[in-house]
Scaffold this active site. Structure first.
Site, short mmCIF file in Angstrom:
data_model
loop_
_atom_site.label_atom_id
_atom_site.label_comp_id
_atom_site.label_asym_id
_atom_site.label_seq_id
_atom_site.Cartn_x
_atom_site.Cartn_y
_atom_site.Cartn_z
N GLY A 1 12.51 4.73 -2.58
CA GLY A 1 12.70 5.46 -1.33
C GLY A 1 13.01 6.93 -1.48
O GLY A 1 13.61 7.54 -0.60
N SER A 2 12.54 7.54 -2.60
CA SER A 2 12.87 8.96 -2.78
C SER A 2 12.15 9.84 -1.75
O SER A 2 12.70 10.87 -1.33
CB SER A 2 12.56 9.42 -4.21
OG SER A 2 11.17 9.43 -4.45
N ARG B 1 -0.73 -12.67 6.34
CA ARG B 1 -0.64 -11.22 6.48
C ARG B 1 -0.48 -10.83 7.95
O ARG B 1 0.29 -9.95 8.30
CB ARG B 1 -1.92 -10.60 5.91
CG ARG B 1 -1.89 -9.10 5.74
CD ARG B 1 -3.18 -8.60 5.15
NE ARG B 1 -3.39 -8.95 3.77
CZ ARG B 1 -2.77 -8.37 2.73
NH1 ARG B 1 -1.90 -7.43 2.94
NH2 ARG B 1 -3.03 -8.73 1.50
N ARG C 1 2.60 -2.57 0.80
CA ARG C 1 1.86 -3.69 1.40
C ARG C 1 0.67 -3.11 2.14
O ARG C 1 0.77 -2.06 2.80
CB ARG C 1 2.71 -4.46 2.42
CG ARG C 1 3.97 -5.07 1.89
CD ARG C 1 3.75 -6.12 0.82
NE ARG C 1 2.96 -7.26 1.24
CZ ARG C 1 2.52 -8.21 0.40
NH1 ARG C 1 2.78 -8.13 -0.88
NH2 ARG C 1 1.82 -9.22 0.85
N HIS D 1 -0.02 9.17 -0.67
CA HIS D 1 -0.67 8.47 -1.77
C HIS D 1 -0.70 9.41 -2.97
O HIS D 1 -1.03 10.60 -2.81
CB HIS D 1 -2.09 8.07 -1.36
CG HIS D 1 -2.80 7.29 -2.42
ND1 HIS D 1 -2.49 5.97 -2.70
CD2 HIS D 1 -3.75 7.65 -3.31
CE1 HIS D 1 -3.25 5.56 -3.71
NE2 HIS D 1 -4.02 6.56 -4.10
N LEU E 1 -8.19 1.36 3.42
CA LEU E 1 -7.05 1.63 2.53
C LEU E 1 -7.13 3.04 1.93
O LEU E 1 -8.15 3.42 1.37
CB LEU E 1 -7.03 0.60 1.40
CG LEU E 1 -5.92 0.77 0.36
CD1 LEU E 1 -4.56 0.46 0.97
CD2 LEU E 1 -6.18 -0.09 -0.87
N ASP E 2 -6.01 3.76 2.03
CA ASP E 2 -5.88 5.09 1.43
C ASP E 2 -7.00 6.04 1.88
O ASP E 2 -7.52 6.82 1.08
CB ASP E 2 -5.81 5.00 -0.11
CG ASP E 2 -4.56 4.27 -0.57
OD1 ASP E 2 -3.53 4.35 0.13
OD2 ASP E 2 -4.62 3.61 -1.62
C1 GAR Z 1 5.33 7.51 -4.49
O1 GAR Z 1 4.82 8.11 -5.65
C2 GAR Z 1 4.22 7.28 -3.49
O2 GAR Z 1 3.24 8.29 -3.49
C3 GAR Z 1 3.63 5.98 -3.97
O3 GAR Z 1 4.74 5.21 -4.35
C4 GAR Z 1 5.80 6.08 -4.76
C5 GAR Z 1 7.02 5.73 -3.96
O4 GAR Z 1 8.16 6.41 -4.42
N1 GAR Z 1 2.87 5.35 -2.94
C6 GAR Z 1 1.79 4.62 -3.16
O5 GAR Z 1 1.36 4.40 -4.26
C7 GAR Z 1 1.13 4.06 -1.92
N2 GAR Z 1 -0.21 3.63 -2.20
P1 GAR Z 1 9.47 6.47 -3.54
O6 GAR Z 1 9.79 5.04 -3.13
O7 GAR Z 1 10.52 7.03 -4.47
O8 GAR Z 1 9.19 7.35 -2.35
#
Ligand code: GAR
Length: 208
Positions: free
Chosen positions: A12-13, A65, A91, A109, A144-145
């Site tokens: 969750g940063s 889902r 998800r 992303h 997706l993305d």
């Molecule tokens: C981040 O690098 C984000 O871009 C990636 O997960 C990480 C989450 O970090 N997201 C994906 O890969 C989505 N497809 P965080 O929980 O510290 O924010």
């Protein structure tokens, strides 16, 4: 005040960066809830410590889902959000969910989309010999993305970089571009035309 709901799956940063900037910079917005699909998502503790409502919608507790998406949408709707922010939410969301929130659903992303949608982006970029990588904030569409790009960061690849080094440098830029993009949204500065996002004031949408 615009109401922001943030979805996380782990650390969750990015959520933390958005919530902090929102408070520090006095955006016309409040993070009203942080929702995770796992009870052990570390970011939930940070949110609770900030006095933000938290909830868990566990995907494993739902038979399909569609059932998970429907329950997630119900919990999100209970917070009446103007914006839903996917911040490391791992998800895949179905078309009905995406359509319900389309236009007010953002994702980040860790690649320069449309390159490398999906997982292991940094590993794939290294294997492809990319000389630059980055991150993309985009509006979510059912594919997706994909979806209209709000902002991107560009990070050079250095000799000797492995995927962990790249991920760390890209993540630091995510903490710049995601709060920026969310701020623009809540301030009503984003325009979308024919799938292309522009900033009403002409601000640069790339962070180098
Ligand atoms: C981040 O690098 C984000 O871009 C990636 O997960 C990480 C989450 O970090 N997201 C994906 O890969 C989505 N497809 P965080 O929980 O510290 O924010």
């Amino acid at each position: 005040m615009k109401r922001i709901v943030i979805l996380i799956s782990g650390r969750g940063s990015n959520m933390e960066a958005i919530q902090q900037r929102c408070v520090e910079q006095g955006w016309p917005a409040t993070v009203v809830a942080v929702i995770a699909n796992r009870a052990d998502a570390a970011g939930l503790a940070y949110a609770a410590g900030q006095g933000v409502a938290t909830a868990v919608v566990d995907h494993r507790a739902h038979a399909s889902r569609e059932a998970f998406d429907a329950e997630l949408a119900r919990v999100i709707d209970s917070h009446a959000p103007d914006l839903v922010v996917l911040a490391g939410f791992m998800r895949i969301l179905g078309p009905a969910f995406v359509q319900r929130f389309e236009g007010r659903l953002l994702n980040i992303h860790p690649s320069l989309l449309p390159a490398f949608p999906g997982l292991h982006t940094h590993r794939r970029a290294l294997a492809a010999g990319c000389k630059a990588v980055g991150a993309t904030v985009h509006f979510v569409t059912p594919e997706l993305d994909h979806g209209p790009i709000v902002m991107q960061s560009v990070v050079p690849v250095r000799p000797g970089d492995d995927e962990h080094a790249l991920a760390a440098r890209v993540l630091a830029t995510e903490h710049v571009i995601y709060p920026q993009a969310v701020r623009w949204f809540v301030e009503g500065r984003l325009r979308v035309e024919d799938g292309v996002v522009s900033h009403a004031g002409g601000a640069s949408q790339v962070y180098l």
